[in-house]
Design an enzyme around this catalytic site. Structure first.
Site, PDB file in Angstrom:
ATOM      1  CG  ASN A  72      21.710   3.187  14.143  1.00 56.66           C
ATOM      2  OD1 ASN A  72      21.645   2.572  15.207  1.00 56.66           O
ATOM      3  ND2 ASN A  72      20.752   3.129  13.231  1.00 56.66           N
ATOM      4  CE  LYS A  74      21.692   0.596  10.793  1.00 53.55           C
ATOM      5  NZ  LYS A  74      21.433   0.284   9.370  1.00 53.55           N
ATOM      6  CG  HIS A 156      16.968   3.693  10.829  1.00 47.97           C
ATOM      7  ND1 HIS A 156      16.919   2.532  10.082  1.00 47.97           N
ATOM      8  CD2 HIS A 156      18.238   4.175  10.693  1.00 47.97           C
ATOM      9  CE1 HIS A 156      18.100   2.327   9.529  1.00 47.97           C
ATOM     10  NE2 HIS A 156      18.914   3.302   9.883  1.00 47.97           N
ATOM     11  CD  GLU A 158      17.970  -0.952   9.704  1.00 47.24           C
ATOM     12  OE1 GLU A 158      18.903  -1.031   8.888  1.00 47.24           O
ATOM     13  OE2 GLU A 158      18.133  -0.707  10.921  1.00 47.24           O
ATOM     14  CD  GLU A 226      20.078   6.755   7.766  1.00 45.84           C
ATOM     15  OE1 GLU A 226      21.239   6.361   7.920  1.00 45.84           O
ATOM     16  OE2 GLU A 226      19.122   6.314   8.410  1.00 45.84           O
ATOM     17  N   GLY A 232      23.132  -0.202   4.168  1.00 47.28           N
ATOM     18  CA  GLY A 232      23.663  -1.544   4.324  1.00 47.28           C
ATOM     19  C   GLY A 232      23.866  -2.302   3.031  1.00 47.28           C
ATOM     20  CB  SER A 272      26.743   2.570   1.976  1.00 43.09           C
ATOM     21  OG  SER A 272      25.860   1.460   2.016  1.00 43.09           O
TER      22      SER A 272
END
Length: 316
Positions: A72, A74, A156, A158, A226, A232, A272
């Site tokens: 991904n 992003k 996701h 985010e 996730e 991140g 990560s």
């Protein structure tokens, strides 16, 4: 829907990860097996009652699907940097028995599709809930199909926690994408405060249910676990901790969808993941691959993660 003024990753990086571990024999055993001090304060932190309830239902059951690694990208990259990344991927030696997918920013989908080896499939990072039209800033499933995408990432964290998409909306998006022929990388995972409160399984089950209530079939779905606190931040679940959730997710599918779906559905880990930890994670029986963020922007490192499938072969 409110948009956070700072990135989710930067907010999480300010949080303290100490004092999360609650004593239990099972977690103590997993903790002692962890190979890095990075993991010493990370556990599922399930409450005693919810842990007992979950443990009664969970049956160890490995999946049978092909190893799957998604990258991904992003909101990263320029024409030049993406050209270099594509060149690195084209020259990489990838193990043959892995499905490999990358999700460039929408603006660069055509550039990547026209220059990337056919060995690697293309994914969108998001799609609209229905047919395209007067929806400013969105991208439709039809447009993703038209440009040659085979997959789309939905749910996701985010999109959930920064943009504000809820479980039901994400489930409807998945159903529409599947009906139009796209594969769906269906993301689930808990926030730090949910994990600390012992709600890891409850949150994942609720998110899974929203998909299950909406989708016409699980034939073309990959589930990506996730944990939000690991995305991140540089924090990553230990292999044993990730495996525990993957087993629970697979058992939920068995109990609420079917044993066949539970066995065939690939459950991949994200948060990560990098070239240094992917081999150990891949050894776990129910980790069927990875959804990779920052490390997918480095061609050689992404290839290392793809080739972590060799660790699974050795473990088997």
């Amino acid at each position: 829907m409110a948009v956070a003024s700072t990135s989710l990753a930067s907010q999480l990086s300010q949080l303290s990860y100490s004092g999360l571990r609650r004593s239990s024999p099972k977690l103590d055993q997993s903790h002692s097996q962890a190979h890095s001090p990075l993991f010493q304060h990370l556990s599922l932190s399930s409450s005693s009652s919810s842990s007992r309830k979950a443990s009664r239902a969970v049956v160890v059951m490995a999946g049978t699907g092909k190893f799957f690694v998604g990258g991904n990208w992003k909101c990263n990259g320029t024409k030049d940097s993406i050209s270099k990344l594509v060149s690195d991927l084209n020259s990489a030696k990838l193990e043959p028995d892995v499905d490999v997918v990358v999700a460039p920013p929408f603006l660069y989908l055509d550039q990547v599709k026209s220059s990337l080896t056919d060995r690697i499939e293309i994914s969108g990072q998001n799609s609209w809930v229905g047919k395209g039209g007067a929806f400013t800033g969105e991208i439709s499933v039809e447009q993703l199909n038209d440009i040659g995408c085979k997959w789309v990432i939905l749910g996701h964290s985010e999109r959930r926690h920064v943009i504000g998409e809820d479980d039901q909306f994400i489930g409807k998006k998945a159903a529409y994408a599947l009906n139009e022929g796209l594969g769906v990388i269906a993301c689930i995972g808990e926030k730090l405060e949910e994990r600390e409160a012992g709600k890891t399984f409850d949150v994942c089950y609720q998110q899974l249910k929203a998909f299950a209530d909406a989708v016409p079939s699980w034939d073309n779905i990959v589930v990506a676990y996730e944990p939000v606190w690991a995305i991140g931040t540089g924090k990553v679940a230990s292999p044993q901790q990730a495996q525990e959730v993957h087993v629970a997710v697979r058992d939920w599918l068995k109990q609420n969808v079917s044993a066949e779906v539970a066995s065939k559905t690939r459950i991949i880990y994200g948060g990560s993941v990098n070239g240094g930890n992917s081999a150990e994670l891949a050894k776990e029986e129910d980790i069927d691959g990875f959804l990779v963020g920052g490390a997918s922007l480095k061609g050689p490192e992404f290839a290392t993660i793809v080739n972590a499938v060799t660790s699974k072969k050795v473990a088997a």
